[in-house]
Write an enzyme that holds these catalytic residues in place. Structure first.
Site, mmCIF file in Angstrom:
data_model
loop_
_atom_site.group_PDB
_atom_site.id
_atom_site.type_symbol
_atom_site.label_atom_id
_atom_site.label_comp_id
_atom_site.label_asym_id
_atom_site.label_seq_id
_atom_site.Cartn_x
_atom_site.Cartn_y
_atom_site.Cartn_z
ATOM 1 N N TRP A 156 0.673 -1.264 -0.125
ATOM 2 C CA TRP A 156 -0.090 0.019 0.177
ATOM 3 C C TRP A 156 1.045 1.452 0.133
ATOM 4 C CZ3 TRP A 156 -5.273 -0.360 -0.497
ATOM 5 C CH2 TRP A 156 -5.657 -0.996 -0.015
ATOM 6 N N ASP A 172 -0.446 13.827 -5.057
ATOM 7 C CA ASP A 172 -1.532 13.232 -4.698
ATOM 8 C C ASP A 172 -3.034 14.686 -5.183
ATOM 9 O OD1 ASP A 172 -0.452 11.407 -4.570
ATOM 10 O OD2 ASP A 172 -0.683 10.956 -2.219
ATOM 11 N N GLU A 210 -4.356 4.199 -8.445
ATOM 12 C CA GLU A 210 -4.159 5.174 -7.670
ATOM 13 C C GLU A 210 -4.939 6.545 -8.912
ATOM 14 O OE1 GLU A 210 -0.667 6.374 -5.645
ATOM 15 O OE2 GLU A 210 -0.726 4.815 -4.425
ATOM 16 N N HIS A 213 -2.914 10.136 -7.972
ATOM 17 C CA HIS A 213 -1.087 9.921 -8.544
ATOM 18 C C HIS A 213 -0.938 10.569 -9.373
ATOM 19 C CE1 HIS A 213 2.918 8.762 -6.735
ATOM 20 N NE2 HIS A 213 2.737 9.006 -8.086
HETATM 21 ZN ZN LIG Z 1 0.709 9.882 -4.351
#
Ligand SMILES: [Zn+2]
Length: 242
Positions: A156, A172, A210, A213
């Site tokens: 993770w 992010d 993700e 990101h």
């Molecule tokens: Zn990130």
């Protein structure tokens, strides 16, 4: 005779000097004494050197933008970053500040006027260590052994030294809406950013999808990756040595 000849030469010299002064005066007036007269040749060397240094700096920056950091490739020891602070206190490399704010503004225009926020920008080694430790603790509390928890946490959170956030080139983004992530996937390359961990590239990146990101690589590389549907690992393999 000799004396007269010397005097004559002196007079000729004086006349020539006056004539030269006259020409200089006319030139100075013509160019308004604004420094338009040709500069001494000594200036040429430092100027040229400045240009060479500027090109070198640009090339170095472009190479930095493409540094591959993942489970197998840690942040290079020589890497340094100059940081700038965003309005909310998060920091990013000064190389991406401009394109990042431009991209977020453009995203806001396309997403119901919500300004997307960078919830995580640059991280130090210590910050990454803390995040990693925190994740291990979570798994330990859920009843896993330390060893199991470490392994799970690694799935993770990037290990300290292996996070792109430590480059200052990754962010992010929290947009509160899914429309934002859709928009970013289609448009981020125009600003030099890539959707770094798409679900269909997990086997290459080693990271599960993700959507938040984003990584800066520069417009040229980002455009190629977008058009060819390849991730950074594939890009570096395909184009390294160019
Ligand atoms: Zn990130």
């Amino acid at each position: 005779m000799q004396e007269r000849a010397v005097r004559y030469r002196k007079r000729r010299k004086a006349v020539r000097r006056r004539r030269l002064l006259g020409v200089a005066l006319v030139l100075s007036v013509a160019f308004g004494l604004t420094g338009l007269l040709p500069k001494p040749a000594t200036d040429a060397v430092p100027k040229n050197r400045q240009r060479v240094l500027a090109v070198k700096e640009q090339q170095e920056q472009e190479a930095d933008n493409l540094i591959l950091v993942n489970g197998q490739n840690p942040i290079p020891e020589w890497y340094t970053v100059e940081l700038l602070e965003l309005e909310n206190g998060e920091q990013v490399s000064r190389n991406i500040y401009g394109p990042l704010t431009e991209m977020l503004e453009a995203a806001r225009g396309s997403n119901w006027n919500l300004l997307p926020q960078v919830v995580s920008g640059y991280r130090t080694q210590e910050m990454q260590q803390q995040i990693y430790e925190g994740k291990i603790q979570q798994f330990c509390q859920d009843g896993y052994t330390r060893e199991e928890a470490e392994q799970l946490a690694g799935q993770w959170v990037a290990l300290p030294g292996h996070s792109e956030h430590q480059l200052g080139l990754a962010v992010d983004i929290n947009g509160a809406t899914n429309g934002l992530y859709q928009w970013l996937q289609e448009n981020s390359y125009r600003y030099g950013f890539i959707f770094r961990y798409p679900g269909n590239k997990t086997s290459q990146t080693g990271v599960a999808e993700e959507v938040w990101h984003y990584r800066y690589v520069g417009v040229e590389a980002a455009t190629k990756m977008y058009q060819q549907g390849i991730c950074l690992e594939e890009y570096v393999e395909r184009y390294s040595g160019l």
